[in-house]
Scaffold this motif. Sequence first.
Motif, short mmCIF file in Angstrom:
data_model
loop_
_atom_site.label_atom_id
_atom_site.label_comp_id
_atom_site.label_asym_id
_atom_site.label_seq_id
_atom_site.Cartn_x
_atom_site.Cartn_y
_atom_site.Cartn_z
N ILE A 115 24.88 -1.24 10.99
CA ILE A 115 25.29 -1.32 12.40
C ILE A 115 25.14 0.05 13.06
CG2 ILE A 115 27.26 -1.65 13.95
CD1 ILE A 115 28.18 -3.92 12.18
N LEU A 116 25.58 1.09 12.37
CA LEU A 116 25.42 2.45 12.89
C LEU A 116 23.94 2.78 13.06
CD1 LEU A 116 26.59 5.23 13.63
CD2 LEU A 116 26.48 5.81 11.18
N ALA A 117 23.15 2.44 12.05
CA ALA A 117 21.71 2.71 12.13
C ALA A 117 21.07 1.94 13.28
CB ALA A 117 21.05 2.35 10.80
N GLU A 145 14.93 6.50 7.12
CA GLU A 145 15.04 7.73 6.36
C GLU A 145 16.38 8.41 6.60
OE1 GLU A 145 14.04 10.90 3.87
OE2 GLU A 145 13.05 8.95 4.13
N ALA A 146 16.82 8.43 7.86
CA ALA A 146 18.06 9.14 8.21
C ALA A 146 19.31 8.44 7.71
CB ALA A 146 18.14 9.32 9.73
N TYR A 147 19.29 7.11 7.65
CA TYR A 147 20.52 6.37 7.35
C TYR A 147 20.44 5.57 6.04
CZ TYR A 147 21.93 7.66 12.01
OH TYR A 147 22.28 8.39 13.12
N GLY A 148 19.41 5.81 5.26
CA GLY A 148 19.31 5.16 3.97
C GLY A 148 19.08 3.66 4.06
N MET A 149 18.29 3.25 5.01
CA MET A 149 18.02 1.84 5.22
C MET A 149 16.66 1.44 4.65
SD MET A 149 20.60 0.65 7.08
CE MET A 149 21.77 1.82 6.40
N ARG A 150 16.48 0.16 4.54
CA ARG A 150 15.17 -0.44 4.31
C ARG A 150 14.94 -1.41 5.46
NH1 ARG A 150 13.70 -5.28 2.24
NH2 ARG A 150 15.83 -5.73 1.51
N ALA A 151 13.72 -1.50 5.97
CA ALA A 151 13.48 -2.32 7.15
C ALA A 151 12.39 -3.37 6.91
CB ALA A 151 13.07 -1.45 8.34
#
Length: 386
Positions: free
Chosen positions: A202-204, A276-282
């Motif tokens: 949600i933050l990302a 990259e900044a928030y450790g996500m995968r998209a």
Amino acid sequence: MDAKLLPRLTEWRRHLHAHPELSEHERKTSAFLQDRLRELGIPFEAGVGGAGIVATLSRPGSNRSVGLRADMDALPIAERNEAPYASRNPGVMHACGHDGHSVALLGAAAMLAADPDWKGTVQFVFQPAEENGAGAKAMIADGLYERFPMERVFAFHNWPGIEAGTVAVHDGPVMAAGGRWQVTLHGLAGHAAIPHQTRDPILAAAHLIMGLHSIVSRNVDPCDAVVLSIGQIHGGTVSNQIPESVTLLGTLRTYRQEVREAVIARMQSLIAGTCEAYGMRADVEILSTGRAIINTPAEAKLAAAAGAAIGAKVRTDLRPSTTGDDFSLLIKDRLGAYVWIGNGPAGPDGELHNARYDFNDAILPVAIDWMQEVAKRALQDNPPTS
């Protein structure tokens, strides 16, 4: 047009309005149109690219050919009109006037069948699945142009907010390249009371939304028109959990292909940077026609001349719209023009895709006469050059 035919056409239009079907589900709509073509004595071939129909009229003495196209699908909108012909399919309605477009094409076919003053071939293209962008592509893939030759293609769209019966012709762009995009950010779910043990999508997503909305204002030349909008956000099921994923869905509208490619590249860069900044995968999906409707000059002149010839008011001063239509694919490899025919005052509820919109039956004669006239002029005009 034949005044005796108009009551039947109006009845047919209202039948279609009462029985709308969504893109790629136009089985009954197609069957109804086929029955009307049989009733009019016009030969056709069905099942072209799904529910598509191509009717053909040919006269000896010329090898010239022209196409006229109308769409037939409806939208997933719950109708709020109280007319006796209001939608009987819950949650589905003809909120864009494709019912009127299809019936106008039937009328044009009937008028040209009765008109001895032309030679050559006219192809009447009844296209499914315009709203989801799949119909033109499917008909082309099914051999539309190989099986039903046409040198040029013309179409119209009813346009609320323009005086009823006015023919609006653009010299160049008419509608934007449209389409939807979808991004799902995958993080790490966990208890909202211990967020440091999660990776919060949600933050990302919040940061990605701000970044995406900066593209038009900071990465696009102000002289280029671009719309990049986010229409849906989905994520989470309870208040005390950080969810595993958040999905954003939106639309992208452009006129110039190079601008579109630059915007998409910037979107992909921002998505990658957010991950990259928030450790996500998209998961990223960008779907679109990728083409704007751009009238070719000679065909725009033909379209305007046809409007004037039938006695309609012709306007050439209107700006293009950022709405879209997959007619753009039909003129990717053919010359053609797409016009607007005024539907009359829109009012607060009369715009396209509104639950209270309705096609104005009073414009059927203008639409039919315009299609008949533009087809005849295209067959009589000098052969087109690419």
